[in-house]
Every structure is written in structure tokens, then in C-alpha cells.
Design an enzyme around this catalytic site. Structure first.
Site, PDB file in Angstrom:
ATOM      1  N   PRO A 112       0.810  -1.223   0.000  1.00  0.00           N
ATOM      2  CA  PRO A 112       0.000   0.000   0.000  1.00  0.00           C
ATOM      3  C   PRO A 112       0.842   1.271   0.000  1.00  0.00           C
ATOM      4  O   PRO A 112       2.060   1.239   0.188  1.00  0.00           O
ATOM      5  CB  PRO A 112      -0.836  -0.126   1.278  1.00  0.00           C
ATOM      6  N   ILE A 113       0.190   2.390  -0.183  1.00  0.00           N
ATOM      7  CA  ILE A 113       0.853   3.693  -0.221  1.00  0.00           C
ATOM      8  C   ILE A 113       1.633   3.936   1.072  1.00  0.00           C
ATOM      9  O   ILE A 113       1.128   3.704   2.165  1.00  0.00           O
ATOM     10  CB  ILE A 113      -0.193   4.819  -0.402  1.00  0.00           C
ATOM     11  N   GLY A 139       6.992   1.811   1.588  1.00  0.00           N
ATOM     12  CA  GLY A 139       8.437   1.773   1.360  1.00  0.00           C
ATOM     13  C   GLY A 139       8.862   1.029   0.110  1.00  0.00           C
ATOM     14  O   GLY A 139      10.000   0.548   0.030  1.00  0.00           O
ATOM     15  N   LYS A 140       8.001   0.944  -0.883  1.00  0.00           N
ATOM     16  CA  LYS A 140       8.293   0.181  -2.096  1.00  0.00           C
ATOM     17  C   LYS A 140       9.511   0.713  -2.855  1.00  0.00           C
ATOM     18  O   LYS A 140      10.418  -0.038  -3.201  1.00  0.00           O
ATOM     19  CB  LYS A 140       7.071   0.179  -3.032  1.00  0.00           C
ATOM     20  N   ASP A 175       9.422  -1.151  -8.601  1.00  0.00           N
ATOM     21  CA  ASP A 175       8.752  -0.741  -7.365  1.00  0.00           C
ATOM     22  C   ASP A 175       7.233  -0.863  -7.478  1.00  0.00           C
ATOM     23  O   ASP A 175       6.502  -0.233  -6.708  1.00  0.00           O
ATOM     24  CB  ASP A 175       9.168   0.670  -6.930  1.00  0.00           C
TER      25      ASP A 175
END
Length: 215
Positions: free
Chosen positions: A13-14, A17-18, A87
Site C-alpha cells: 500500500p501507499i 516503502g516500495k 517498485d
């Protein structure tokens, strides 16, 4: 394993830390970094102030841009035996569309999604990051993107729930049609892989172990 490059995607989710993790993995493995187009979406700032009005335009923009990115990645990188760290995974289009579009819009959107995604390269490994909502809201506030300043906590809660559904082991076969990736699920609510070496090593070790099983 054939002579294609290894494809690793980071999802969640937003604010989870992707991109930070994708950068770390890219530096470690020396792969090509694929970053999703976010701020370039002309509908995004309006989307967060009026989700119902701008959801379809926003999701359509993301779908077609991610499709083009992945198509180019297949042609120019993976097919030439070079590895990729992304990402995002294209399935996030369904995750977000599922909570922003009405039922009829989502039905039509999914039909288009299936047509476009069918021939795209699929990751060998997906790192699914999740965190509790308090942590996500804190990280979103800290990075202070202008279009995220009015982020609704209920929206983030719904997004976390939707991600859990899509990455549940019982639904993976349904959601990842065809090639089923290796899923590495990590709760990083209490991890800091940007600043702590032991946290980076923890994740890198898991990824290296997954790569070793690919042959």
C-alpha cells in the site's frame, strides 16, 4: 532457468516503502531499476480531492503507462538476460480500481486490464510489504507529497484490506493467472531498511534465497 533476466517486483500500500526497497535491491543486485510513473499522472491531485469523479481517468492513465513501461522492459531488458527490480506490479491497477471504481466501471476496467496484461512479463519474485495504518499515515506525512496531503485514513485502511485479499495464499492462483510468482511477505511496521543494515540484510537474504530456487 532460461536465459531471461530475473524480474523482482516490490508491492504494498501507499507509504509502505516500495521505492526505497527497490532502490536498495537494485544497488545490491545491479539490476535495472523500473519505477512507476506517479506524479506525472495529471489526474492524481484531483483524484485525492474527489475520488469518485476522477477515479476512472486516474486508473486508466496508470494502466496504459504501466503497460508501456513493462512492454519496453520486456523488449529492452529482460529478453536480453538482464535483471529488473520494479517498485510496482501491474496487479496494483486492479487493487486500486477495486476500491475507487463503481461495480460497472470496475467490470469494464477489468476486461481491458486482462486484455493488456495477458502478454506482459510477470515477476519471478514479488516482495509484498505491509505495515499498520498508523505507520503508513506517518510515512505519507513525512514524505509530504502535495497531492497526498489530504490522504484519508479510511482510504488507506481499505487499501490495506484489498492488498491482503489479493496476496492471500488462497487467492494468489486466481489473482496471478498463468505464472505464479514467489511471494515474500514482510511486515515492515517495525523495520527500517533505509537506515539499519540488519534490516536490509534480513530482506536481501530472503530475496537471495528465493532467487536460488529459480535455478
Amino acid at each position: 532457468m532460461n536465459n531471461r533476466g530475473i524480474f523482482i517486483a516490490v508491492e504494498g500500500p501507499i507509504g509502505v516503502g516500495k521505492t526505497t526497497l527497490a532502490n536498495i535491491l537494485n544497488q545490491h543486485f545491479g539490476y535495472t531499476l523500473l519505477r512507476e510513473i506517479v506524479e506525472e499522472n495529471p489526474f492524481l491531485s484531483k483524484f485525492y480531492t474527489d475520488i469518485k469523479e476522477y477515479a476512472l481517468q486516474t486508473e486508466a492513465f496508470f494502466l496504459f503507462n504501466r503497460f508501456k513501461q513493462l512492454e519496453d522492459t520486456e523488449k529492452n531488458v529482460l529478453s536480453k538476460s538482464k535483471g529488473v527490480v520494479s517498485d510496482y506490479h501491474i496487479i496494483k491497477n486492479l487493487i486500486f480500481a477495486g476500491i475507487t471504481l463503481d461495480k460497472m466501471q470496475f467490470h469494464r476496467y477489468k476486461q481491458v486490464y486482462n486484455i493488456f496484461v495477458n502478454d506482459l512479463p510477470q515477476p519471478d519474485i514479488i516482495i509484498y510489504l505491509n505495515s499498520n495504518t498508523d505507520v503508513l499515515m506517518k510515512r505519507i506525512a513525512m514524505r509530504d507529497r502535495s497531492f497526498e496531503r489530504q490522504m484519508d485514513r479510511n482510504y488507506i485502511d481499505g487499501l490495506r484490506t484489498e492488498y491482503k485479499y489479493y496476496f492471500n495464499p488462497l487467492s494468489i492462483k486466481h489473482n496471478f493467472m498463468g505464472k505464479e510468482p514467489i511471494i515474500i511477505e514482510i511486515d515492515n511496521s517495525n523495520l527500517d531498511f533505509l537506515n539499519k543494515e540488519e534490516d536490509r540484510k534480513f530482506i536481501i537474504d530472503k530475496v537471495e534465497e528465493a532467487i536460488s530456487t529459480l535455478g
